[in-house]
Design a protein around this motif. Structure first.
Motif, PDB file in Angstrom:
ATOM      1  N   LEU A  46       8.119   3.975   9.446  1.00  0.00           N
ATOM      2  CA  LEU A  46       6.929   4.756   9.087  1.00  0.00           C
ATOM      3  C   LEU A  46       7.347   5.940   8.213  1.00  0.00           C
ATOM      4  N   PHE A  47       6.727   6.054   7.064  1.00  0.00           N
ATOM      5  CA  PHE A  47       7.069   7.149   6.146  1.00  0.00           C
ATOM      6  C   PHE A  47       5.882   8.096   6.021  1.00  0.00           C
ATOM      7  N   GLU A  48       6.104   9.338   6.428  1.00  0.00           N
ATOM      8  CA  GLU A  48       5.033  10.320   6.325  1.00  0.00           C
ATOM      9  C   GLU A  48       5.524  11.469   5.469  1.00  0.00           C
ATOM     10  N   ASN A  49       5.009  11.549   4.254  1.00  0.00           N
ATOM     11  CA  ASN A  49       5.474  12.558   3.288  1.00  0.00           C
ATOM     12  C   ASN A  49       7.000  12.584   3.229  1.00  0.00           C
ATOM     13  N   MET A  50       7.605  11.395   3.207  1.00  0.00           N
ATOM     14  CA  MET A  50       9.075  11.320   3.163  1.00  0.00           C
ATOM     15  C   MET A  50       9.562  11.807   1.796  1.00  0.00           C
ATOM     16  N   GLU A  51      10.527  12.746   1.863  1.00  0.00           N
ATOM     17  CA  GLU A  51      11.035  13.325   0.618  1.00  0.00           C
ATOM     18  C   GLU A  51      12.274  12.574   0.149  1.00  0.00           C
ATOM     19  N   VAL A  52      12.159  11.990  -1.028  1.00  0.00           N
ATOM     20  CA  VAL A  52      13.256  11.181  -1.566  1.00  0.00           C
ATOM     21  C   VAL A  52      13.719  11.781  -2.896  1.00  0.00           C
ATOM     22  N   PRO A  53      14.990  12.179  -2.994  1.00  0.00           N
ATOM     23  CA  PRO A  53      15.462  12.751  -4.250  1.00  0.00           C
ATOM     24  C   PRO A  53      15.188  11.794  -5.418  1.00  0.00           C
ATOM     25  N   GLN A  54      14.827  12.370  -6.559  1.00  0.00           N
ATOM     26  CA  GLN A  54      14.469  11.563  -7.728  1.00  0.00           C
ATOM     27  C   GLN A  54      15.582  10.595  -8.108  1.00  0.00           C
ATOM     28  N   LYS A  86       0.821  -1.221   0.000  1.00  0.00           N
ATOM     29  CA  LYS A  86       0.000   0.000   0.000  1.00  0.00           C
ATOM     30  C   LYS A  86       0.854   1.270   0.000  1.00  0.00           C
ATOM     31  N   THR A  87       2.125   1.158   0.359  1.00  0.00           N
ATOM     32  CA  THR A  87       2.993   2.349   0.409  1.00  0.00           C
ATOM     33  C   THR A  87       3.068   2.978  -0.984  1.00  0.00           C
ATOM     34  N   THR A  88       2.909   4.298  -1.043  1.00  0.00           N
ATOM     35  CA  THR A  88       2.895   4.975  -2.348  1.00  0.00           C
ATOM     36  C   THR A  88       4.081   5.925  -2.496  1.00  0.00           C
ATOM     37  N   ALA A  89       4.499   6.107  -3.745  1.00  0.00           N
ATOM     38  CA  ALA A  89       5.539   7.096  -4.057  1.00  0.00           C
ATOM     39  C   ALA A  89       5.031   7.941  -5.222  1.00  0.00           C
ATOM     40  N   VAL A  90       4.962   9.243  -4.984  1.00  0.00           N
ATOM     41  CA  VAL A  90       4.448  10.150  -6.022  1.00  0.00           C
ATOM     42  C   VAL A  90       5.526  11.170  -6.356  1.00  0.00           C
ATOM     43  N   LEU A  91       5.816  11.308  -7.636  1.00  0.00           N
ATOM     44  CA  LEU A  91       6.871  12.251  -8.050  1.00  0.00           C
ATOM     45  C   LEU A  91       6.308  13.661  -8.053  1.00  0.00           C
ATOM     46  N   LYS A  92       6.984  14.541  -7.285  1.00  0.00           N
ATOM     47  CA  LYS A  92       6.592  15.962  -7.268  1.00  0.00           C
ATOM     48  C   LYS A  92       7.860  16.763  -7.473  1.00  0.00           C
ATOM     49  N   GLY A  93       7.990  17.387  -8.627  1.00  0.00           N
ATOM     50  CA  GLY A  93       9.221  18.112  -8.940  1.00  0.00           C
ATOM     51  C   GLY A  93      10.367  17.125  -9.019  1.00  0.00           C
ATOM     52  N   HIS A  94      11.436  17.351  -8.226  1.00  0.00           N
ATOM     53  CA  HIS A  94      12.589  16.460  -8.257  1.00  0.00           C
ATOM     54  C   HIS A  94      12.594  15.451  -7.098  1.00  0.00           C
ATOM     55  N   HIS A  95      11.483  15.361  -6.407  1.00  0.00           N
ATOM     56  CA  HIS A  95      11.405  14.429  -5.266  1.00  0.00           C
ATOM     57  C   HIS A  95      10.220  13.487  -5.389  1.00  0.00           C
ATOM     58  N   TYR A  96      10.429  12.253  -4.930  1.00  0.00           N
ATOM     59  CA  TYR A  96       9.300  11.360  -4.728  1.00  0.00           C
ATOM     60  C   TYR A  96       8.805  11.597  -3.295  1.00  0.00           C
ATOM     61  N   ILE A  97       7.503  11.636  -3.143  1.00  0.00           N
ATOM     62  CA  ILE A  97       6.930  11.748  -1.796  1.00  0.00           C
ATOM     63  C   ILE A  97       6.376  10.364  -1.448  1.00  0.00           C
ATOM     64  N   ILE A  98       6.984   9.760  -0.409  1.00  0.00           N
ATOM     65  CA  ILE A  98       6.598   8.388  -0.050  1.00  0.00           C
ATOM     66  C   ILE A  98       5.774   8.387   1.238  1.00  0.00           C
ATOM     67  N   ASN A  99       4.667   7.672   1.191  1.00  0.00           N
ATOM     68  CA  ASN A  99       3.802   7.521   2.364  1.00  0.00           C
ATOM     69  C   ASN A  99       3.470   6.044   2.570  1.00  0.00           C
ATOM     70  N   GLY A 100       3.558   5.593   3.809  1.00  0.00           N
ATOM     71  CA  GLY A 100       3.178   4.208   4.093  1.00  0.00           C
ATOM     72  C   GLY A 100       3.936   3.651   5.287  1.00  0.00           C
ATOM     73  N   ASP A 101       3.534   2.458   5.705  1.00  0.00           N
ATOM     74  CA  ASP A 101       4.154   1.804   6.861  1.00  0.00           C
ATOM     75  C   ASP A 101       4.774   0.477   6.434  1.00  0.00           C
ATOM     76  N   LYS A 102       5.995   0.258   6.851  1.00  0.00           N
ATOM     77  CA  LYS A 102       6.661  -1.026   6.612  1.00  0.00           C
ATOM     78  C   LYS A 102       6.815  -1.734   7.959  1.00  0.00           C
ATOM     79  N   THR A 103       6.866  -3.056   7.933  1.00  0.00           N
ATOM     80  CA  THR A 103       6.959  -3.768   9.210  1.00  0.00           C
ATOM     81  C   THR A 103       7.918  -4.959   9.123  1.00  0.00           C
ATOM     82  N   PHE A 104       8.336  -5.449  10.294  1.00  0.00           N
ATOM     83  CA  PHE A 104       9.291  -6.568  10.421  1.00  0.00           C
ATOM     84  C   PHE A 104      10.595  -6.275   9.689  1.00  0.00           C
ATOM     85  N   ILE A 105      11.148  -5.082   9.886  1.00  0.00           N
ATOM     86  CA  ILE A 105      12.362  -4.706   9.176  1.00  0.00           C
ATOM     87  C   ILE A 105      13.589  -5.016  10.046  1.00  0.00           C
TER      88      ILE A 105
END
Lengths: 388, 254
Positions: A222-230, A147-166
């Motif tokens: 937990l990723f909340e509007n995490m900004e990830v360089p393209q 369900k975690t999503t990554a949306v490209l906005k400008g030069h960054h992907y915005i990632i939202n979602g929860d990962k578990t058992f890492i």
């Protein structure tokens, strides 16, 4: 009549260099890993100091090419390292396996030159520990349900979602994260990213209180509007599923090696104990019931180890190794479980107490049948390879 | 600084089992290793090299399969190895002559490091014999070594006391287990060791003397360890008294 038979050059033994590596790691594990294992397990404490020492010996960059600061060694050398470390501490073993095969390997295989130059030397030197974040609360064996999503906005992907058992979640600095970039494309809509724990919006969630491998801290991310360089997209958009599956194929060889290490430790402990423990006026090793358990354990361990070497060998040849890795992981993890059950039985009441190493091995072994693909998933992979 | 380290391949004595009927040690299938204190000797040599520069040569009298073990020493930090296969019958006298002969052939050396003894035979003779044959000073049982410009200062462990002693170069030093903690080679060092040479010198290259052993080994027997299985279970004070008497009788307590 056999005089004209020409022996084939197949050799079921490590070469000289691989033996030297195994001997070095065995000595390291005996001196530096074993004395801490019980205490770290009890406290759930991450083996930070051990990892620093391992980094100095090059054990955190085993498979990373020399041009990026690693040792550039083959998969067989790598599995001997994971086995020997796991033989003394399964937690440190899985951290080593995840760091090398689930974090460094996908960057080696799919990373751009810039990504390799930036991240591989840091992983090789152990300046940051690597992790792999695929699993979500509702997407375990079924990675496509992510369900975690990554949306490209400008030069960054915005990632939202929860990962578990890492594995290594609370301590990892470089994490391979999977997210949906196209929700209409099914598994082809998944993409992989290289994440740093310093990125804005990155948060470590709860640390799990587990049955075993307690020193390898396992947590939510937990990723909340995490900004990830393209430029931190690994491969292309949509490559995520392929990257995840091929990475896990390799990871399974590491977990299989960890399982062999745990099983070997169970055998080591059982042999030592059964020679020393006396009942009815003689060491219990003199009883056939014990002898048979020891023989069965040793035989299965030998078979499991050869399956691990075989999968590693095929991977090193550059051939498809998915089936062999699944077979190695399936057989080795079930061998580990069988071995620890027998080991506790041989130790009797003492084996049920925390005073004895087999109690920890018993708890540590179970996870090898679950993570990086359950035994059921391994059987799916094997049968899919056979039946199409 | 030219340093020579003597290293012996031995059976891993912790792995030796004794045949219960013949009382002979079972040596078949027992793993081989470099004698523990010889690794201490190399570690000390590496420390000297790290501080003062130079070259470390490993010298081994042993079977061809000792090369595999010698490579571990090259990975630890030695620069090259010399392996001398021994004649069929060799004792301390023969082996000391071979080692001293090889050192003469090498010609230039400042320090020779040896372990105080080997873990298999533990005679402790090799260092002193070599020093005698080369006619150079020796410092045995060193538990601390400091190399200075023109001399070596070493602390000798004599059990109840330590003696500090100094010597000019060249000098032979035998080291104890306490002197240091031998390092483990990194993966990179293991890889690099494959390009370091191990030369094989036949015995005839290092000495022209006809070497005849002076010692004849008649037999080797393991020490059987049998438990007496005496259980004291009545009154505690009485039992302790009986235990002490028994221990005194068998010579454990005096």
């Amino acid at each position: 009549m056999f005089d004209d038979l020409i022996p084939t050059p197949m050799k079921l033994e490590l070469n000289e260099q691989q033996k030297m590596i195994r001997n070095m790691v065995r000595e390291f594990a005996e001196k530096e890993v074993a004395p801490l294992a019980a205490e770290l397990d009890k406290k759930g404490e991450y083996p930070t100091k051990t990892l620093e020492k391992m980094a100095k010996l090059g054990l955190l960059g085993i498979i990373i090419p020399q041009q990026y600061g690693g040792a550039g060694l083959d998969t067989i050398s790598y599995v001997t390292v994971v086995e020997e470390i796991s033989r003394k501490c399964a937690s440190t073993g899985v951290i080593t396996s995840v760091h090398n095969s689930l974090a460094a390997w996908p960057i080696m295989k799919y990373g751009s030159e810039e990504q390799k130059k930036k991240y591989l030397p840091i992983l090789a030197k152990g300046e940051k520990i690597g992790a792999f974040a695929g699993t979500e609360p509702n997407a375990g064996s079924d990675l496509g349900a992510m369900k975690t999503t990554a949306v490209l906005k400008g030069h960054h992907y915005i990632i939202n979602g929860d990962k578990t058992f890492i594995t290594s979640g609370p301590k990892a600095g470089i994490i391979i994260v999977f997210a949906v970039t196209d929700k209409n494309a099914g598994t082809k809509g998944l993409s992989a990213f290289i994440i740093e724990n310093t990125f804005k919006g990155y948060k470590v969630g709860s640390i799990f209180d587990k049955l075993g491998i307690n020193a390898s801290q396992t947590s939510e991310l937990l990723f909340e509007n995490m900004e990830v360089p393209q430029e931190n997209l690994l491969g292309k958009e949509g490559d995520g599923f392929k990257i995840a599956l091929s990475t896990l194929d390799g990871g399974r060889i590491g977990i299989a090696a960890q399982a062999v290490g745990i099983a070997q430790a169970a055998l080591d402990e059982s042999i030592a104990y059964s020679k020393q423990r006396e009942q009815f006026g003689k060491p219990i090793a003199k009883f056939q019931a014990i002898q048979w358990m020891i023989a069965d354990m040793a035989t299965r361990i030998e078979a499991a180890r050869f399956l691990v070497y075989n999968a590693a060998y095929i991977k090193d040849k550059g051939e498809r190794f998915s089936k062999e890795a699944a077979m190695a992981k399936l057989f080795a993890s079930e061998t580990a479980m069988e071995a620890v059950i027998k080991a506790v039985q041989i130790h009797g009441g003492y084996g049920y107490t925390k005073e004895y190493t087999v109690e920890r091995l018993f708890r540590d072994a179970k996870i090898t049948e679950i993570y990086e693909g359950t035994s059921e998933v391994q059987r799916m992979v094997i049968s899919a390879n056979l039946l199409g | 600084m030219n340093i020579i380290v003597c290293a012996k391949q031995v059976v891993d004595v912790a792995e030796i089992k004794v045949d219960s009927s013949t009382k002979k040690p079972i040596l078949v299938g027992v793993p081989q290793k470099i004698s523990d204190m010889d690794k201490n000797a190399l570690e000390e040599a590496i420390k000297v090299k790290e501080k003062h520069g130079g070259k470390i040569t490993i010298l081994t009298v042993g079977a061809p399969d000792a090369k595999e073990r010698m490579k571990e020493l090259l990975a630890m930090g030695a620069d090259e190895g010399v392996l001398i296969p021994p004649p069929e019958h060799a004792d301390y006298h023969v082996i000391a002559h071979l080692l001293a002969g090889a050192m003469k052939k090498i010609g230039s050396y400042d320090i020779i490091f040896c372990g105080e003894a080997s873990i298999d035979m533990f005679s402790g003779q090799m260092g002193p014999r070599i020093a005698g044959l080369l006619n150079i000073p020796q410092i045995t049982y060193a538990q601390q070594v400091t190399v200075e410009q023109n001399k070596v200062v070493a602390e000798r462990n004599l059990g109840e006391k330590a003696v500090i002693i100094e010597s000019p170069f060249p000098v032979l030093i035998t080291v104890t287990k306490e002197i240091n903690q031998p390092r483990l080679p990194s993966l990179m060092a293991i890889l690099a060791s494959s390009s370091k040479p191990i030369h094989e010198w036949p015995a005839t290259d290092v000495t022209t003397e006809a070497l005849v052993p002076k010692l004849q080994t008649m037999d080797i027997k393991g020490i059987p360890m049998q438990r007496k299985n005496i259980i004291y279970q009545n009154d505690l004070d009485q039992s302790v008294g009986k235990l002490v008497d028994e221990l005194a009788k068998v010579g454990v307590l005096r």
